[in-house]
Motif scaffolding. Structure first.
Motif, PDB file in Angstrom:
ATOM      1  N   SER A 172      -5.776  -1.674  -3.755  1.00 16.59           N
ATOM      2  CA  SER A 172      -5.672  -0.150  -3.618  1.00 16.59           C
ATOM      3  C   SER A 172      -4.270   0.080  -3.326  1.00 16.59           C
ATOM      4  O   SER A 172      -3.497  -0.929  -2.941  1.00 16.59           O
ATOM      5  CB  SER A 172      -6.340   0.292  -2.068  1.00 16.59           C
ATOM      6  OG  SER A 172      -5.991  -0.162  -1.159  1.00 16.59           O
ATOM      7  N   GLY A 173      -3.912   1.383  -3.724  1.00  9.26           N
ATOM      8  CA  GLY A 173      -2.272   1.663  -3.829  1.00  9.26           C
ATOM      9  C   GLY A 173      -1.593   0.806  -4.400  1.00  9.26           C
ATOM     10  O   GLY A 173      -1.914   0.406  -5.536  1.00  9.26           O
ATOM     11  N   ALA A 174      -0.194   0.610  -4.136  1.00  8.85           N
ATOM     12  CA  ALA A 174       0.506   0.002  -4.799  1.00  8.85           C
ATOM     13  C   ALA A 174       1.250  -1.059  -3.855  1.00  8.85           C
ATOM     14  O   ALA A 174       1.666  -0.771  -2.841  1.00  8.85           O
ATOM     15  CB  ALA A 174       1.461   0.667  -5.761  1.00  8.85           C
ATOM     16  N   ASP A 195       0.967  -1.142   0.068  1.00  8.94           N
ATOM     17  CA  ASP A 195       0.138  -0.043  -0.103  1.00  8.94           C
ATOM     18  C   ASP A 195       0.856   1.299   0.032  1.00  8.94           C
ATOM     19  O   ASP A 195       0.623   2.237   0.576  1.00  8.94           O
ATOM     20  CB  ASP A 195      -0.822   0.129   1.210  1.00  8.94           C
ATOM     21  CG  ASP A 195      -2.252   0.795   0.873  1.00  8.94           C
ATOM     22  OD1 ASP A 195      -2.371   1.115  -0.158  1.00  8.94           O
ATOM     23  OD2 ASP A 195      -2.804   1.219   1.902  1.00  8.94           O
ATOM     24  N   VAL A 196       1.743   1.262  -0.822  1.00  7.61           N
ATOM     25  CA  VAL A 196       2.774   2.433  -0.941  1.00  7.61           C
ATOM     26  C   VAL A 196       2.160   3.179  -2.033  1.00  7.61           C
ATOM     27  O   VAL A 196       1.303   3.007  -3.000  1.00  7.61           O
ATOM     28  CB  VAL A 196       4.221   2.034  -1.184  1.00  7.61           C
ATOM     29  CG1 VAL A 196       4.686   1.420  -0.079  1.00  7.61           C
ATOM     30  CG2 VAL A 196       4.261   1.309  -2.679  1.00  7.61           C
ATOM     31  N   ASP A 197       2.540   4.441  -2.177  1.00  7.13           N
ATOM     32  CA  ASP A 197       2.072   5.350  -3.324  1.00  7.13           C
ATOM     33  C   ASP A 197       2.620   4.931  -4.710  1.00  7.13           C
ATOM     34  O   ASP A 197       3.573   4.442  -5.133  1.00  7.13           O
ATOM     35  CB  ASP A 197       3.022   6.887  -3.024  1.00  7.13           C
ATOM     36  CG  ASP A 197       2.772   8.012  -4.155  1.00  7.13           C
ATOM     37  OD1 ASP A 197       1.737   8.293  -4.018  1.00  7.13           O
ATOM     38  OD2 ASP A 197       3.386   8.023  -4.887  1.00  7.13           O
ATOM     39  N   SER A 198       1.431   5.000  -5.497  1.00  8.47           N
ATOM     40  CA  SER A 198       1.555   4.454  -6.832  1.00  8.47           C
ATOM     41  C   SER A 198       2.731   5.064  -7.617  1.00  8.47           C
ATOM     42  O   SER A 198       3.151   4.185  -8.300  1.00  8.47           O
ATOM     43  CB  SER A 198       0.136   4.439  -7.451  1.00  8.47           C
ATOM     44  OG  SER A 198      -0.882   3.511  -6.689  1.00  8.47           O
ATOM     45  N   ASP A 199       2.688   6.330  -7.345  1.00  5.92           N
ATOM     46  CA  ASP A 199       3.648   7.114  -8.283  1.00  5.92           C
ATOM     47  C   ASP A 199       5.123   6.696  -7.998  1.00  5.92           C
ATOM     48  O   ASP A 199       6.027   6.458  -8.711  1.00  5.92           O
ATOM     49  CB  ASP A 199       3.485   8.544  -8.074  1.00  5.92           C
ATOM     50  CG  ASP A 199       2.282   9.009  -8.929  1.00  5.92           C
ATOM     51  OD1 ASP A 199       1.776   8.234  -9.874  1.00  5.92           O
ATOM     52  OD2 ASP A 199       1.653  10.147  -8.639  1.00  5.92           O
ATOM     53  N   GLY A 200       5.201   6.636  -6.475  1.00  8.89           N
ATOM     54  CA  GLY A 200       6.630   6.275  -6.008  1.00  8.89           C
ATOM     55  C   GLY A 200       7.104   5.023  -6.552  1.00  8.89           C
ATOM     56  O   GLY A 200       8.122   4.637  -6.681  1.00  8.89           O
ATOM     57  N   LYS A 222       8.076   4.687  -9.821  1.00  7.90           N
ATOM     58  CA  LYS A 222       9.581   5.426 -10.006  1.00  7.90           C
ATOM     59  C   LYS A 222      10.660   4.462  -9.642  1.00  7.90           C
ATOM     60  O   LYS A 222      11.695   4.392 -10.345  1.00  7.90           O
ATOM     61  CB  LYS A 222       9.775   6.641  -9.100  1.00  7.90           C
ATOM     62  CG  LYS A 222       8.993   7.827  -9.805  1.00  7.90           C
ATOM     63  CD  LYS A 222       8.864   8.987  -8.939  1.00  7.90           C
ATOM     64  CE  LYS A 222       8.084  10.138  -9.341  1.00  7.90           C
ATOM     65  NZ  LYS A 222       8.072  11.362  -8.505  1.00  7.90           N
ATOM     66  N   VAL A 223      10.238   3.319  -8.614  1.00  9.00           N
ATOM     67  CA  VAL A 223      11.287   2.263  -8.046  1.00  9.00           C
ATOM     68  C   VAL A 223      11.418   1.478  -9.407  1.00  9.00           C
ATOM     69  O   VAL A 223      12.543   1.371  -9.742  1.00  9.00           O
ATOM     70  CB  VAL A 223      10.664   1.704  -7.043  1.00  9.00           C
ATOM     71  CG1 VAL A 223      11.551   0.436  -6.590  1.00  9.00           C
ATOM     72  CG2 VAL A 223      10.793   2.814  -5.752  1.00  9.00           C
ATOM     73  N   LEU A 224      10.233   1.136  -9.690  1.00  8.84           N
ATOM     74  CA  LEU A 224      10.392  -0.005 -10.981  1.00  8.84           C
ATOM     75  C   LEU A 224      11.136   0.696 -12.082  1.00  8.84           C
ATOM     76  O   LEU A 224      11.859   0.027 -12.842  1.00  8.84           O
ATOM     77  CB  LEU A 224       9.125  -0.527 -11.590  1.00  8.84           C
ATOM     78  CG  LEU A 224       8.898  -1.785 -10.666  1.00  8.84           C
ATOM     79  CD1 LEU A 224       8.572  -1.701  -9.129  1.00  8.84           C
ATOM     80  CD2 LEU A 224       7.692  -2.460 -11.356  1.00  8.84           C
ATOM     81  N   GLY A 225      10.767   2.207 -12.321  1.00  7.57           N
ATOM     82  CA  GLY A 225      11.653   2.611 -13.526  1.00  7.57           C
ATOM     83  C   GLY A 225      12.812   2.851 -13.495  1.00  7.57           C
ATOM     84  O   GLY A 225      13.796   3.028 -14.580  1.00  7.57           O
ATOM     85  N   VAL A 226      13.483   2.984 -12.347  1.00  7.47           N
ATOM     86  CA  VAL A 226      14.873   3.009 -12.217  1.00  7.47           C
ATOM     87  C   VAL A 226      15.769   1.672 -12.885  1.00  7.47           C
ATOM     88  O   VAL A 226      16.656   1.631 -13.786  1.00  7.47           O
ATOM     89  CB  VAL A 226      15.417   3.124 -10.717  1.00  7.47           C
ATOM     90  CG1 VAL A 226      16.978   2.723 -10.566  1.00  7.47           C
ATOM     91  CG2 VAL A 226      15.114   4.164 -10.201  1.00  7.47           C
ATOM     92  N   LEU A 227      15.006   0.411 -12.482  1.00 11.34           N
ATOM     93  CA  LEU A 227      15.794  -0.769 -13.126  1.00 11.34           C
ATOM     94  C   LEU A 227      15.252  -0.914 -14.714  1.00 11.34           C
ATOM     95  O   LEU A 227      15.981  -1.538 -15.321  1.00 11.34           O
ATOM     96  CB  LEU A 227      15.248  -1.969 -12.289  1.00 11.34           C
ATOM     97  CG  LEU A 227      15.920  -3.480 -12.655  1.00 11.34           C
ATOM     98  CD1 LEU A 227      17.223  -3.033 -12.595  1.00 11.34           C
ATOM     99  CD2 LEU A 227      15.560  -4.481 -11.636  1.00 11.34           C
ATOM    100  N   LYS A 228      13.994  -0.396 -14.792  1.00 10.21           N
ATOM    101  CA  LYS A 228      13.309  -0.651 -16.250  1.00 10.21           C
ATOM    102  C   LYS A 228      14.504   0.300 -17.226  1.00 10.21           C
ATOM    103  O   LYS A 228      14.838  -0.091 -18.135  1.00 10.21           O
ATOM    104  CB  LYS A 228      12.054   0.233 -16.537  1.00 10.21           C
ATOM    105  CG  LYS A 228      11.551  -0.023 -17.822  1.00 10.21           C
ATOM    106  CD  LYS A 228      10.069   0.565 -17.895  1.00 10.21           C
ATOM    107  CE  LYS A 228       9.504   0.454 -19.236  1.00 10.21           C
ATOM    108  NZ  LYS A 228       8.002   0.897 -19.201  1.00 10.21           N
ATOM    109  N   ASP A 229      14.857   1.526 -16.780  1.00 10.96           N
ATOM    110  CA  ASP A 229      15.823   2.523 -17.507  1.00 10.96           C
ATOM    111  C   ASP A 229      17.059   1.897 -17.389  1.00 10.96           C
ATOM    112  O   ASP A 229      17.755   1.595 -18.609  1.00 10.96           O
ATOM    113  CB  ASP A 229      15.989   3.917 -16.772  1.00 10.96           C
ATOM    114  CG  ASP A 229      14.711   4.549 -16.948  1.00 10.96           C
ATOM    115  OD1 ASP A 229      13.868   4.043 -17.989  1.00 10.96           O
ATOM    116  OD2 ASP A 229      14.625   5.699 -16.179  1.00 10.96           O
TER     117      ASP A 229
END
Length: 519
Positions: free
Chosen positions: A467-469, A393-398, A401-408
């Motif tokens: 809900s959330g992520a 239940d963490v912030d979805s945008d955050g 971004k966490v996954l975006g780091v490894l994706k990049d």
């Protein structure tokens, strides 16, 4: 039988996740919401809804009884011929799958949000299983979603409420046949064909001090635990928390060291050699005995290693092994030693099903102590230290971004071969799976990276929340050093965990690197 047509505005948020549609109870209680999704399922049944035969059951959570009545009334309106329902609406997910296959049903509708909390302010879920007993593949869930987005009306029949408490057979309305069955009987019969119950009973008779404790966490497996451990095996005081509760007695039915504290505390206090717990709908488990936790990856691998001791596998050859991509690679070592194919599939039981049906797969997903069994296994294969960190239940945008780091990083061709501290990146990607049976491809199933230290990290967003992520971070590292085998996994993996959370900027994007749950 009067059939009424109800006009509605289509819903746009009924896309199933890893296993069915999961939302808050309050969402399913919105006017026409549950009716829309039930109708969308019925209109998407591959064999067609008319004259279909469906198995219905659930984990007993809040809203199950009401939705069972809706399924019956809407099903009757669309021409469903027969419903087979577990007594009081109770069927574990494995039991429902078995019943679908045993009785030749068209499929089944299961009412569960698995390991998510229950109650009027928590989670509810609906999913469809095919005639093979397995969860609907993406081709079917995608069709359900497309139907729901354009559904402007549904039909409902004016039949009396189904009596789910009385075992037996009745006909409702003009032609809907309903059979209520004992929730546990068929499943227990199946288990007795797999395992030697007489041998197990003989063991306990000869070792009366050897205790077993099963904790259902107030989920669906309570009646099954009592039927197996108490009735069949005759073990007194071998179960606890075995009455299914609409809100899981206020608990969280996820079998891990955090949420299954009721099991851990009793096992440690009484020095019980073998303890186990299961989740809300009974398709995941935890093994814990006398201060020894068995990781899911080790559990799978140990079962595969000892498969020749299980009567079912003495009669039926082990066709192959499989694990989900995030699960530790311990079972890969067993497959290699035994000359078996080991399939790596995306997260979700549906990906195992075609392998089972094509006879490519047999095992997926003891008087020595649990610790001794583990040590014997590690002597042969080494130890694959493994942990899973859940950030719930963490912030979805955050989380994105966490996954975006490894994706990049994965997208950068210079990432492989680069240094992270004193480690070199040896492999990285976004897991893609091509089904060896039908050739279908599932892409973007989990970001991963391997390192020269022998470790692997996987990060993905859970598809089971409402809900959330929820971020799931998996970290594993193999060791062939016997002097390391007795270390706690958290201690052994601490450098790799810190590397992973620092690399993915957990503190920056979700403001913590401490998980809600460690597994």
């Amino acid at each position: 039988m009067e059939i009424k047509t109800v006009q509605i505005t289509p819903f746009t948020d009924q896309k199933a996740g890893t296993s069915g549609l999961r939302k808050k109870v309050t969402v399913f209680q919105k006017e026409h919401y549950s009716e829309s999704f039930i109708t969308s399922i019925l209109l998407s049944i591959p064999e067609g809804v008319k004259d279909s035969f469906l198995v219905i059951g659930g984990d007993g959570r809040f809203l199950n009884p009401e939705v069972i009545q809706l399924i019956a009334k809407i099903g009757a309106a669309y021409g469903v011929k027969k419903l087979l329902i577990g007594q009081n609406g109770i069927l574990s997910t494995p039991a429902a799958s078995h019943i679908i296959r045993k009785y030749g049903a068209t499929g089944g509708i299961l009412l569960t949000a698995s390991h998510n909390p229950g109650g009027p302010l928590n989670d509810f879920g609906i999913k469809y299983n095919l005639a093979n007993g397995g969860p609907a593949p993406e081709s079917v869930t995608d069709k359900i979603y497309e139907v729901s987005k354009s559904l402007t009306s549904y039909k409902i029949a004016s039949i009396p409420d189904i009596d789910t408490s009385t075992i037996g057979f009745q006909t409702y309305g003009d032609s809907l046949d309903v059979e209520i069955v004992d929730s546990t009987a068929d499943y227990v019969t199946m288990l007795k064909d797999i395992f030697d119950f007489d041998l197990i009973k003989k063991f306990f008779k000869n070792h009366p001090d050897y205790r077993v404790l099963f904790d259902a966490l107030h989920g669906v497996t309570g009646p099954y635990g009592k039927a197996i451990f108490e009735t069949e095996l005759g073990l007194e005081n071998s179960t606890q928390n075995c009455v299914p509760s609409p809100d899981f007695n206020g608990g969280h039915p996820d079998p891990n060291l955090t949420y299954a504290k009721s099991l851990v505390d009793v096992v440690d206090r009484a020095n019980i050699p073998f303890g186990a717990a299961s989740d809300g709908d009974g398709d995941r488990n935890m093994i814990y005995g006398a201060a020894s936790f068995v990781s899911p990856g080790d559990s799978l691998a140990i079962i595969a290693h000892h498969a020749h001791l299980i009567p079912y596998f003495r009669k039926n050859k082990v066709q192959g092994l499989a694990r989900s991509m995030p699960t530790s690679g311990a079972v890969d070592l067993v497959a290699k030693a035994q000359g078996l194919e080991c399939y790596e599939v995306p997260t979700g039981w549906k990906f195992f099903c075609s392998l089972f049906d094509a006879n490519k797969l047999s095992i997926c997903g003891n008087r020595p102590s649990i610790k001794e069994i583990q040590k014997d296994f590690w002597k042969v294969y080494g130890r694959t230290f493994f942990t899973r960190y859940d950030y719930e239940d963490v912030d979805s945008d955050g989380a994105s971004k966490v996954l975006g780091v490894l994706k990049d990083l994965v997208a950068d061709p210079k990432f492989v071969g680069s240094k992270i501290g004193d480690r070199t990146v040896t492999e990285a990607g976004n897991f893609s799976y091509k089904d060896p049976v039908d050739g279908s491809v599932a892409s973007n199933q989990g970001l991963y990276a391997r390192f020269s230290s022998g470790s692997r990290i996987v990060v993905r967003l859970s598809g089971t929340g409402s809900s959330g992520a929820t971020i799931r971070l998996y970290v594993e590292q193999h060791s062939n050093d016997p002097s390391s085998y007795d270390q706690d996994a958290q201690d052994f993996l601490a450098p790799e965990i810190k590397m992973a959370t620092d690399l993915l900027k957990f503190k920056e994007f979700i403001h913590t690197d401490e998980p809600t749950v460690r597994t």
